[in-house]
Design a protein around this motif. Structure first.
Motif, PDB file in Angstrom:
ATOM      1  N   LEU A  19      -3.715  37.844  85.935  1.00 12.54           N
ATOM      2  CA  LEU A  19      -4.591  36.538  85.420  1.00 12.54           C
ATOM      3  C   LEU A  19      -3.531  35.399  84.841  1.00 12.54           C
ATOM      4  O   LEU A  19      -2.892  35.990  83.878  1.00 12.54           O
ATOM      5  CB  LEU A  19      -5.590  37.039  84.470  1.00 12.54           C
ATOM      6  CG  LEU A  19      -6.516  38.080  84.698  1.00 12.54           C
ATOM      7  CD1 LEU A  19      -7.531  38.617  83.543  1.00 12.54           C
ATOM      8  CD2 LEU A  19      -7.426  37.493  85.819  1.00 12.54           C
ATOM      9  N   HIS A  20      -3.375  34.378  85.252  1.00 10.08           N
ATOM     10  CA  HIS A  20      -2.818  33.314  84.777  1.00 10.08           C
ATOM     11  C   HIS A  20      -3.131  32.616  83.491  1.00 10.08           C
ATOM     12  O   HIS A  20      -4.100  32.946  82.978  1.00 10.08           O
ATOM     13  CB  HIS A  20      -2.563  32.032  85.815  1.00 10.08           C
ATOM     14  CG  HIS A  20      -3.644  31.367  86.158  1.00 10.08           C
ATOM     15  ND1 HIS A  20      -4.167  30.433  85.206  1.00 10.08           N
ATOM     16  CD2 HIS A  20      -4.628  31.114  87.203  1.00 10.08           C
ATOM     17  CE1 HIS A  20      -5.260  29.836  85.711  1.00 10.08           C
ATOM     18  NE2 HIS A  20      -5.619  30.571  86.683  1.00 10.08           N
ATOM     19  N   GLY A  21      -2.346  31.857  82.921  1.00  9.78           N
ATOM     20  CA  GLY A  21      -2.293  31.043  81.718  1.00  9.78           C
ATOM     21  C   GLY A  21      -3.134  29.893  81.874  1.00  9.78           C
ATOM     22  O   GLY A  21      -3.629  29.322  82.785  1.00  9.78           O
ATOM     23  N   TRP A  22      -3.587  29.208  80.628  1.00  9.82           N
ATOM     24  CA  TRP A  22      -4.337  27.916  80.559  1.00  9.82           C
ATOM     25  C   TRP A  22      -3.916  27.037  81.388  1.00  9.82           C
ATOM     26  O   TRP A  22      -2.369  26.661  81.248  1.00  9.82           O
ATOM     27  CB  TRP A  22      -4.602  27.663  79.088  1.00  9.82           C
ATOM     28  CG  TRP A  22      -5.292  26.714  78.874  1.00  9.82           C
ATOM     29  CD1 TRP A  22      -6.578  26.223  79.166  1.00  9.82           C
ATOM     30  CD2 TRP A  22      -4.704  25.500  78.119  1.00  9.82           C
ATOM     31  NE1 TRP A  22      -6.803  24.814  78.783  1.00  9.82           N
ATOM     32  CE2 TRP A  22      -5.720  24.395  78.041  1.00  9.82           C
ATOM     33  CE3 TRP A  22      -3.647  25.113  77.374  1.00  9.82           C
ATOM     34  CZ2 TRP A  22      -5.642  23.215  77.483  1.00  9.82           C
ATOM     35  CZ3 TRP A  22      -3.508  23.956  76.827  1.00  9.82           C
ATOM     36  CH2 TRP A  22      -4.208  22.931  76.793  1.00  9.82           C
ATOM     37  N   LEU A  23      -4.566  26.219  82.207  1.00 10.00           N
ATOM     38  CA  LEU A  23      -3.911  25.245  83.042  1.00 10.00           C
ATOM     39  C   LEU A  23      -2.557  25.346  83.933  1.00 10.00           C
ATOM     40  O   LEU A  23      -2.401  24.495  84.548  1.00 10.00           O
ATOM     41  CB  LEU A  23      -3.490  23.892  81.986  1.00 10.00           C
ATOM     42  CG  LEU A  23      -4.513  23.331  80.990  1.00 10.00           C
ATOM     43  CD1 LEU A  23      -3.836  22.293  80.595  1.00 10.00           C
ATOM     44  CD2 LEU A  23      -5.967  23.124  81.854  1.00 10.00           C
ATOM     45  N   ASP A  24      -2.565  27.002  84.214  1.00  9.05           N
ATOM     46  CA  ASP A  24      -1.561  27.428  85.370  1.00  9.05           C
ATOM     47  C   ASP A  24      -2.252  27.560  86.296  1.00  9.05           C
ATOM     48  O   ASP A  24      -3.718  27.333  86.610  1.00  9.05           O
ATOM     49  CB  ASP A  24      -0.698  28.369  84.758  1.00  9.05           C
ATOM     50  CG  ASP A  24       0.065  28.006  83.543  1.00  9.05           C
ATOM     51  OD1 ASP A  24       0.443  27.028  83.269  1.00  9.05           O
ATOM     52  OD2 ASP A  24       0.665  28.955  82.915  1.00  9.05           O
ATOM     53  N   ASN A  25      -1.730  28.347  87.276  1.00  8.58           N
ATOM     54  CA  ASN A  25      -2.272  28.874  88.477  1.00  8.58           C
ATOM     55  C   ASN A  25      -1.840  29.959  89.084  1.00  8.58           C
ATOM     56  O   ASN A  25      -0.763  30.566  88.400  1.00  8.58           O
ATOM     57  CB  ASN A  25      -2.334  27.837  89.659  1.00  8.58           C
ATOM     58  CG  ASN A  25      -0.948  27.400  89.723  1.00  8.58           C
ATOM     59  OD1 ASN A  25      -0.096  28.106  90.495  1.00  8.58           O
ATOM     60  ND2 ASN A  25      -0.723  26.039  89.497  1.00  8.58           N
ATOM     61  N   ALA A  26      -2.326  30.587  90.178  1.00  9.39           N
ATOM     62  CA  ALA A  26      -1.577  31.657  90.684  1.00  9.39           C
ATOM     63  C   ALA A  26      -0.368  32.018  90.930  1.00  9.39           C
ATOM     64  O   ALA A  26       0.269  33.145  91.284  1.00  9.39           O
ATOM     65  CB  ALA A  26      -2.761  32.348  91.850  1.00  9.39           C
ATOM     66  N   ASN A  27       0.197  30.799  91.133  1.00 10.09           N
ATOM     67  CA  ASN A  27       1.583  30.642  91.607  1.00 10.09           C
ATOM     68  C   ASN A  27       2.558  30.970  90.467  1.00 10.09           C
ATOM     69  O   ASN A  27       3.581  31.313  90.698  1.00 10.09           O
ATOM     70  CB  ASN A  27       2.127  29.206  91.983  1.00 10.09           C
ATOM     71  CG  ASN A  27       1.759  29.106  93.240  1.00 10.09           C
ATOM     72  OD1 ASN A  27       1.113  29.995  93.969  1.00 10.09           O
ATOM     73  ND2 ASN A  27       2.344  27.732  93.962  1.00 10.09           N
ATOM     74  N   SER A  28       1.932  31.376  89.224  1.00 11.68           N
ATOM     75  CA  SER A  28       2.947  31.866  87.998  1.00 11.68           C
ATOM     76  C   SER A  28       3.235  33.161  88.433  1.00 11.68           C
ATOM     77  O   SER A  28       4.215  33.463  87.787  1.00 11.68           O
ATOM     78  CB  SER A  28       1.885  31.801  86.760  1.00 11.68           C
ATOM     79  OG  SER A  28       1.327  30.742  86.439  1.00 11.68           O
TER      80      SER A  28
END
Length: 252
Positions: free
Chosen positions: A33-42
């Motif tokens: 689960l990614h961070g706020w305003l991030d995405n799965a590319n994290s």
């Protein structure tokens, strides 16, 4: 070497939740689960460094990355993100799995682990906490939430299209607002966080989610302790400096 297996598209009532997977789907599952305003590319650089005997799935929360935006008038409340985790688990037919959450993703994963304790065997939190505790700013919390709600109403009423800029301008805006992120990582996140237009690129996230106070549920220490008692998962907390080191995917 463990490579990306595929991009996933899981149906939900408002459209779809996008995700990407690594490893064998026969292996023990881990939902990232990614961070706020991030995405799965994290997680693209982290997953290849982790043990190969797991099946890793990184999802885009609703309104983020390649996932569908919520319908107009449907709020991005914290509990709705928790519900998305349950929907993804149901779509993948997972009865028990591990959760790996970064920043905001950790607070979503923490709440899910307390509501559905029998489903989570391990909870790994990166620069996160299982809940957002009340702080010295609690006196101002209602003001923050009011502004966040007004922001959503303004965005919905304006009907304004996302701003299209050149890829370089988008990248520089991202780096300006995320000074702790290098250029290579910025480009990597923007690959999934932007969409192509004829004259440039635009942020593909939902503009209604840009106020974090709108998406978080702050809890008292008493509630924190009450929720934690329901946890059954083994917990690993890796916390350099929560909220200070987490990427905030802002370019505006």
């Amino acid at each position: 070497m463990m490579g990306l297996i595929s991009e996933l598209k899981l149906a939900v009532p408002w459209g779809h939740i996008a995700a990407k997977a690594w490893g064998s789907h026969q292996a023990a599952p881990v939902l990232c689960l990614h961070g706020w305003l991030d995405n799965a590319n994290s997680f693209d650089r982290l997953i290849p460094l982790l043990p190969k005997d797991f099946y890793y799935v990184a999802m885009d929360f609703g309104g983020h990355g390649l996932s569908s935006h919520y319908s107009p008038g449907f709020p991005y409340y914290h509990q709705n993100f928790v519900s998305e985790v349950r929907r993804v688990a149901a779509a993948l037919k997972w009865n028990r799995f591990s959760l790996l959450g970064h920043s905001f993703g950790g607070t979503v994963g923490g709440m899910f682990s307390c509501i559905f304790p029998e489903m989570v065997d391990k909870l790994i939190l990166l620069d996160s906490s299982p809940f957002a505790l009340d702080t010295n700013e609690m006196d101002n919390l209602l003001t923050y939430k009011r502004r966040a709600m007004e922001h959503v109403l303004q965005v919905e009423a304006s009907g304004k299209a996302a701003r299209v800029v050149s890829p370089e301008e988008m990248l520089q805006g991202f780096l300006k607002n995320n000074s702790h992120v290098g250029e290579a990582c910025g480009k990597h996140l923007l690959r999934r966080g932007t969409a192509q237009a004829a004259t440039g690129v635009w942020l593909n996230r939902d503009r209604r989610i840009t106020w974090l106070e709108y998406c978080l549920d702050f809890v008292s220490r008493e509630l924190f302790v009450h929720y934690i008692k329901n946890l059954q998962a083994h917990v690993l907390l890796i916390n350099e400096c929560w909220w200070l080191t987490a990427v905030s995917f802002r370019t505006e």
